[in-house]
Design a protein around this motif. Structure first.
Motif, PDB file in Angstrom:
ATOM      1  N   UNK A   3       5.789  -1.361   3.550  1.00 16.31           N
ATOM      2  CA  UNK A   3       4.640  -2.174   3.952  1.00 16.31           C
ATOM      3  C   UNK A   3       4.600  -2.234   5.480  1.00 16.31           C
ATOM      4  N   UNK A   4       3.420  -2.037   6.018  1.00 15.24           N
ATOM      5  CA  UNK A   4       3.219  -2.100   7.454  1.00 15.24           C
ATOM      6  C   UNK A   4       2.157  -3.148   7.751  1.00 15.24           C
ATOM      7  N   UNK A   5       2.195  -3.669   8.959  1.00 12.42           N
ATOM      8  CA  UNK A   5       1.272  -4.740   9.353  1.00 12.42           C
ATOM      9  C   UNK A   5       0.292  -4.230  10.395  1.00 12.42           C
ATOM     10  N   UNK A  14       0.071  -0.313   2.615  1.00 10.10           N
ATOM     11  CA  UNK A  14       1.111   0.582   2.126  1.00 10.10           C
ATOM     12  C   UNK A  14       0.695   2.020   2.415  1.00 10.10           C
ATOM     13  N   UNK A  15       1.642   2.829   2.896  1.00 10.60           N
ATOM     14  CA  UNK A  15       1.355   4.235   3.171  1.00 10.60           C
ATOM     15  C   UNK A  15       1.339   5.084   1.902  1.00 10.60           C
ATOM     16  N   UNK A  16       2.001   4.610   0.848  1.00  7.86           N
ATOM     17  CA  UNK A  16       2.105   5.385  -0.391  1.00  7.86           C
ATOM     18  C   UNK A  16       0.942   5.161  -1.351  1.00  7.86           C
ATOM     19  N   UNK A  17       0.273   4.058  -1.227  1.00 10.04           N
ATOM     20  CA  UNK A  17      -0.866   3.767  -2.111  1.00 10.04           C
ATOM     21  C   UNK A  17      -1.969   3.115  -1.284  1.00 10.04           C
ATOM     22  N   UNK A  24       0.077 -13.822   2.482  1.00  7.48           N
ATOM     23  CA  UNK A  24       0.155 -14.695   1.309  1.00  7.48           C
ATOM     24  C   UNK A  24       0.109 -13.876   0.014  1.00  7.48           C
ATOM     25  N   UNK A  25      -0.795 -12.911  -0.045  1.00 10.40           N
ATOM     26  CA  UNK A  25      -0.935 -12.066  -1.235  1.00 10.40           C
ATOM     27  C   UNK A  25       0.300 -11.190  -1.440  1.00 10.40           C
ATOM     28  N   UNK A  26       0.833 -10.634  -0.358  1.00 14.47           N
ATOM     29  CA  UNK A  26       2.031  -9.792  -0.446  1.00 14.47           C
ATOM     30  C   UNK A  26       3.213 -10.604  -0.962  1.00 14.47           C
TER      31      UNK A  26
END
Length: 50
Positions: A3-5, A14-17, A24-26
């Motif tokens: 996960x990147x911000x 996300x780089x993979x999807x 909050x959601x993460x």
């Protein structure tokens, strides 16, 4: 997970999807995954069906 911000959009991605979401959601989804897969690698050999 990778996960990147993004500071400009103030969201994680996300780089993979294609997932994008707020902090909050993460955190909410991370806790849900921990609950669901918490015992995934446990081996159960005894079952009580009483």
């Amino acid at each position: 997970m990778d996960m990147f911000y993004d500071k400009d959009k103030k969201e994680y991605y996300c780089l993979r999807c294609q997932y994008r979401g707020s902090e909050e959601d993460v955190l909410k989804k991370n806790e849900m995954a921990r609950f669901r897969y918490g015992a995934m690698y446990e081996r159960y050999t005894k079952f009580d069906f009483d």
